[in-house]
Every structure is written in C-alpha cells, then in structure tokens.
Design an enzyme around this catalytic site. Structure first.
Site, PDB file in Angstrom:
ATOM      1  N   HIS A 158       0.636  -1.190   0.040  1.00  0.00           N
ATOM      2  CA  HIS A 158       0.105   0.022   0.034  1.00  0.00           C
ATOM      3  C   HIS A 158       0.792   1.348  -0.225  1.00  0.00           C
ATOM      4  CE1 HIS A 158       0.661   0.873   4.358  1.00  0.00           C
ATOM      5  NE2 HIS A 158       0.655  -0.594   4.407  1.00  0.00           N
ATOM      6  N   ASP A 159       0.450   2.202  -0.669  1.00  0.00           N
ATOM      7  CA  ASP A 159       1.077   3.610  -0.832  1.00  0.00           C
ATOM      8  C   ASP A 159       2.277   3.489  -1.434  1.00  0.00           C
ATOM      9  OD1 ASP A 159      -1.144   4.889   0.720  1.00  0.00           O
ATOM     10  OD2 ASP A 159      -0.719   3.555   2.436  1.00  0.00           O
ATOM     11  N   GLY A 186       5.012  -0.925   2.791  1.00  0.00           N
ATOM     12  CA  GLY A 186       4.150   0.323   2.689  1.00  0.00           C
ATOM     13  C   GLY A 186       5.064   1.399   2.412  1.00  0.00           C
TER      14      GLY A 186
END
Length: 266
Positions: free
Chosen positions: A125-126, A143
């Site tokens: 994520h991200d 992340g």
C-alpha cells in the site's frame, strides 16, 4: 450491430460496471471487479484477480495468477475507497501482488510506465513506483516505499517501509534496504552497504563519460572521503558547472539527500 467489445474468455467473471477498452483481452477464470478501469491493448492472464478502485493504462501485459487492487495489508485499513493506478506498457508477471493505498498516506498506490515486474513481487500500500524500473523475482516492497525512475532491484531484495530509492540506483541479490538509497548508487548485503555506482546502466541510457565522471565524483564525496553528510553535500554542490549536462544529476542528488529522513545507506 453493436461494436465488438473486449475479448473476454467465457469462464472469466467481469463485473458489468467495470470499464474495459474494446481491445482488452481477459483470460480464463480471471475476476475483474466493478471499480476497475483497463486501457487499450492490455492483456489479463488466466486466474488473475483485479479488484478495488484500480485504473490500468494501455498496453500492459499482466500474466496469470496476479492479485491487483486488493485491500492493503494494514490493520488500520477500515474499508476506505483508496486507489491503485498503473500506467502504460508494464509487464507484470506471475503471482505479483499490488495493493491499494491507505488514508494514512495519499490514499493511492502508483506504478508508472514501462516497468518490468517479475514473479512473486509484492508492491504494498501507498508505494510510488516510477518509470522504467526492473523488480526482479520476489522483490518485496513494504508500505510507503518510493522508487525513482530506472531503479533496478535484484532478486529477493526487501525494502523497509517508508524507504526511498533514488533514480538509477541498483541493488544486488538478497539485499535488505532499511535506509534510503541515493540516486545512481549500487548496494548489496544484509544490511545494505554502498558498493559503487550503476555505471553500466547509465551508459546504456546515453550518459556521456564526462557526465558519468561527475556521478562517480559524487559517490566518492559521499562514501570515500570520510566526510559528514553535510560536508559531502557542500562539496557536491561545488561540482555544478564543471559538466553542464551533469547539473541535473547534481540537483537530483541534492534534492534526494535533503529529503532523507531515515538516513542513507553508507
């Protein structure tokens, strides 16, 4: 007569709300969710799952058994409609996993253009992945990782959350990156240690010998002269004007070092 639509295998499940260009090809047993958008010329391999608020550009080759756009592996995630965007011309091989973002960051995971993502890679994520990168087999990005353009990560490289890797940097096999890796630098080991510059990669991208010489000089100042980081930055700044085409490389290095919050690989 209705215009021809995407070439979807009869065993694939594509939500009616998904938006697929007419030239998209979807393989057997693939699953595509309602908030997915796929651009022209992209192929989706058998048994792939593409879900979430995911936008995929043109001319991507997505191989079988990928998982793209699944919720982030973050216990704080509470179902927010975060996103994943993938650019054009990427190759994404078997068993790659790419998750959407979180509201604790910008809310979007991004993969740029012309990236070569080998089997079993995880992009968490991200993450923000630039253009023209190569992620070899089983690279694992935690992340919030940022990769610059033309980065090459060797097989089984693991990158700690929030780490940044500068443009043209490179890691060897089974490297553990827990600090930022500056542009142009090659590193290897567990933990990672700087080993040199990615000279061959720069030559392949059209860098002149004079421009590469400036990159080598920046590396010496950072790693070979025993200088503090601030002293090295001052001497790197003094290189401006020696080779006009290298001034952009100096600016890139200075911008990266000024934003290094985790320290750099030394």
């Amino acid at each position: 007569m209705a215009p021809p639509g995407p070439a979807i295998h009869p065993t694939a499940l594509v939500d009616p709300q998904a938006e697929l260009d007419a030239s998209v090809q979807v393989g057997p047993y693939a699953l595509i969710g309602p908030h997915v958008r796929i651009g022209a010329g992209t192929t989706i391999g058998a048994h792939s799952v593409i879900d979430g608020h995911t936008s995929i550009g043109a001319d991507n080759r997505i191989f079988q058994f990928t998982s793209i756009g699944a919720p982030p592996q973050d216990k704080k995630y509470a179902g927010e409609p975060t996103r994943l965007t993938i650019g054009a011309g990427n190759t994404i091989r078997e068993f790659v996993t790419i998750n959407t973002g979180t509201v604790q960051d910008a809310g979007v995971t991004r993969v740029g253009d012309d990236n070569w993502v080998m089997a079993y890679v995880h992009i968490a994520h991200d993450c923000q992945v630039g253009d023209h990168t190569i992620l070899a087999n089983s690279v694992q990005l935690a992340g919030h990782v940022h990769l610059g353009d033309w980065v090459f990560l060797g097989g089984l490289t693991g990158v700690h959350q929030f780490v940044r890797v500068g443009a043209h940097a490179m890691t060897g096999f089974h490297t553990r990156l827990a600090q930022d890796l500056p542009p142009f630098v090659t590193a290897g080991g567990n933990p990672a240690e700087a080993q040199g510059i990615n000279a061959e990669g720069l030559r392949r991208r059209g860098y002149t010998p004079e421009r590469i010489a400036i990159v080598k000089q920046m590396h010496r100042l950072l790693y070979r002269r025993g200088l503090t980081l601030e002293a090295a930055r001052q001497q790197i700044e003094a290189l401006r004007g020696e080779v006009a085409e290298a001034d952009a490389d100096i600016a890139s290095m200075q911008a990266f070092l000024s934003a290094a919050s985790r320290g750099i690989v030394r």
